[in-house]
Enzyme design. Structure first.
Site, short mmCIF file in Angstrom:
data_model
loop_
_atom_site.label_atom_id
_atom_site.label_comp_id
_atom_site.label_asym_id
_atom_site.label_seq_id
_atom_site.Cartn_x
_atom_site.Cartn_y
_atom_site.Cartn_z
N PHE A 144 0.84 -1.19 0.00
CA PHE A 144 0.00 0.00 0.00
C PHE A 144 0.88 1.25 0.00
O PHE A 144 1.96 1.26 0.62
CB PHE A 144 -0.92 0.00 1.22
N ASP A 221 1.16 -5.19 8.20
CA ASP A 221 0.02 -4.30 7.99
C ASP A 221 -1.22 -5.19 7.84
O ASP A 221 -1.32 -5.97 6.89
CB ASP A 221 0.26 -3.46 6.73
N TYR A 246 -11.66 1.03 10.18
CA TYR A 246 -12.85 1.51 9.48
C TYR A 246 -13.28 0.62 8.32
O TYR A 246 -14.24 0.93 7.62
CB TYR A 246 -12.66 2.95 8.99
N LYS A 247 -12.58 -0.49 8.11
CA LYS A 247 -12.97 -1.41 7.04
C LYS A 247 -13.90 -2.47 7.62
O LYS A 247 -15.08 -2.22 7.86
CB LYS A 247 -11.72 -2.02 6.39
N ARG A 396 -12.41 -3.17 -7.81
CA ARG A 396 -12.22 -4.01 -6.64
C ARG A 396 -13.57 -4.27 -6.00
O ARG A 396 -14.32 -3.34 -5.70
CB ARG A 396 -11.27 -3.33 -5.67
#
Length: 422
Positions: A144, A221, A246-247, A396
């Protein structure tokens, strides 16, 4: 219409009916289906295929935040710090460790953003190595952006060398690649458990062992794996880990991240951002900095109490349902999405840019086609079908096990098909 054309149309109709029936059967047999009703917005026809970027809020969240404003903040005012709030970062961290991370108490804390947490962890890991001959940081080319930028900046600050693992964008980092890259000069390896683009699920225990065999430390991560796959940080003897909330943890936009530090590192922890909340006896306001014992020493500034309230509801649900059940649902969701892709999208030239084996991917897949652009995804959003765009031409499809139905997946994929067909 020729006979062949008629057969093609009939086969297409049969295939569509079969997929609709399969989605209905999977939803009916889903032991987690009743949890979907607890999320705001799931009663609408909107197809949300981006739960791996921002999770839906729980119905409970509105009540929790309202009660906090009325009774906690409004009723207790500053007394709330002494009565509860100061303990929340570690209390919620311990629940997160227990329910999601496979971590014993006292090793996980809620603090800062993912970027800041990763910076702290990488710098703490470098300090723990304390070997001038180990001056390399290892990471992969498809990690990322935040992870890559951070390591580049730290290498510049500390005069370290970067060693890049060249990764297939449609896959992810392997144990063999890590064994080849990590060696006597390696200090720290930073990798993502699930590749943010392809969804590839890395072999966390195997890679951690390979890094340790090289005499280095690993920072994981977990942004795309926390709440979607079983992790097992303690059993894998992971050194450090970070992730957002928050996912799949539904903490809300910008909710604070978490940090995990293996208990064997805690006595000598030396994180670089000293702040009053990480100091022993913070409210003494005394001279000099003496870190608080244990994981609390990882705090810096005032904790974002408001921002960590929402995730408690999801953690309660995960403990009730179990991560094993969530992972089983996740595998079925992505397998169904791939089956729909094969039936509807592959014939239109779409490519699957994710591992085909369900055990090798997390809870999202990526579909590539030159017709997929920011504009085409914006058009889907306008129709209340919400996937995520990933340049240069990827869509995605992120599937959150607690809130996503199979019918919702089918509806969204049908919209993608219709857009391409026309």
């Amino acid at each position: 219409m020729t006979t062949q054309e008629q057969l093609t149309v009939e086969n297409a109709d049969d295939k569509e009916a079969a997929l609709q029936q399969l989605a209905a059967d999977l939803d009916r047999q889903d032991p987690l289906a009743h949890y979907r009703r607890r999320f705001i917005g799931t009663e609408t026809p909107l197809s949300y295929l981006d739960g791996n970027s921002l999770g839906r809020p729980l119905q409970r969240t509105a009540e929790d935040i309202s009660a906090f404003i009325r009774d906690g903040w409004g009723g207790r005012l500053i007394r709330g710090w002494d009565e509860e709030w100061l303990e929340l970062p570690q209390a919620i961290g311990d629940q997160l460790g227990r329910a999601v991370l496979g971590a014993a108490p006292g090793q996980t804390i809620i603090a800062d953003s993912t970027t800041v947490v990763l910076y702290k962890l990488i710098r703490a890991a470098l300090a723990a190595v304390a070997d001038p001959d180990r001056n390399e940081l290892v990471l992969d080319t498809e990690n990322f952006p935040t992870d890559r930028y951070l390591v580049e900046g730290i290498a510049l600050e500390e005069g370290l060398t970067l060693r890049w693992i060249e990764t297939d964008p449609n896959a992810g980092v392997t144990v063999d690649q890590v064994r080849e890259a990590a060696g006597p000069r390696t200090a720290v390896v930073l990798l993502s458990h699930i590749a943010y683009r392809s969804g590839h699920l890395a072999d966390l225990p195997g890679i951690t062992e390979a890094v340790h065999d090289a005499g280095a430390l690993v920072v994981w991560d977990l942004c795309h794996s926390a709440g979607s796959v079983e992790i097992g940080l303690d059993s894998a003897d992971v050194d450090f880990a970070a992730g957002c909330t928050y996912k799949y943890l539904n903490g809300g936009p910008g909710s604070p991240a978490f940090a995990y530090v293996n208990q064997r590192h805690l006595p000598s922890l030396n994180q670089p951002i000293w702040g009053w909340m990480g100091r022993k006896d913070a409210f003494d306001m005394g001279p000099g900095y003496e870190p608080a014992a244990g994981i609390r020493g990882f705090l810096s500034g005032t904790p974002a109490i408001f921002g960590m309230l929402a995730m408690r509801g999801t953690l309660d649900l995960i403990e009730e349902a179990s991560m094993a059940a969530l992972r089983e649902k996740s595998v079925k969701l992505t397998a169904f999405a791939v089956e729909v892709f094969e039936a509807w999208l592959a014939p239109l030239g779409v490519e699957l840019a994710s591992p085909r084996e369900p055990a090798e991917r997390g809870s999202h897949i990526t579909l590539d086609h030159r017709g997929f652009t920011k504009e085409s995804v914006a058009s889907l959003w306008h129709e209340d079908v919400i996937p995520d765009f990933r340049a240069p031409h990827g869509i995605r499809v992120g599937l959150s096990p607690l809130s996503t139905s199979f019918a919702e997946v089918l509806h969204g994929m049908a919209a993608i098909r219709e857009q391409l067909a026309h």
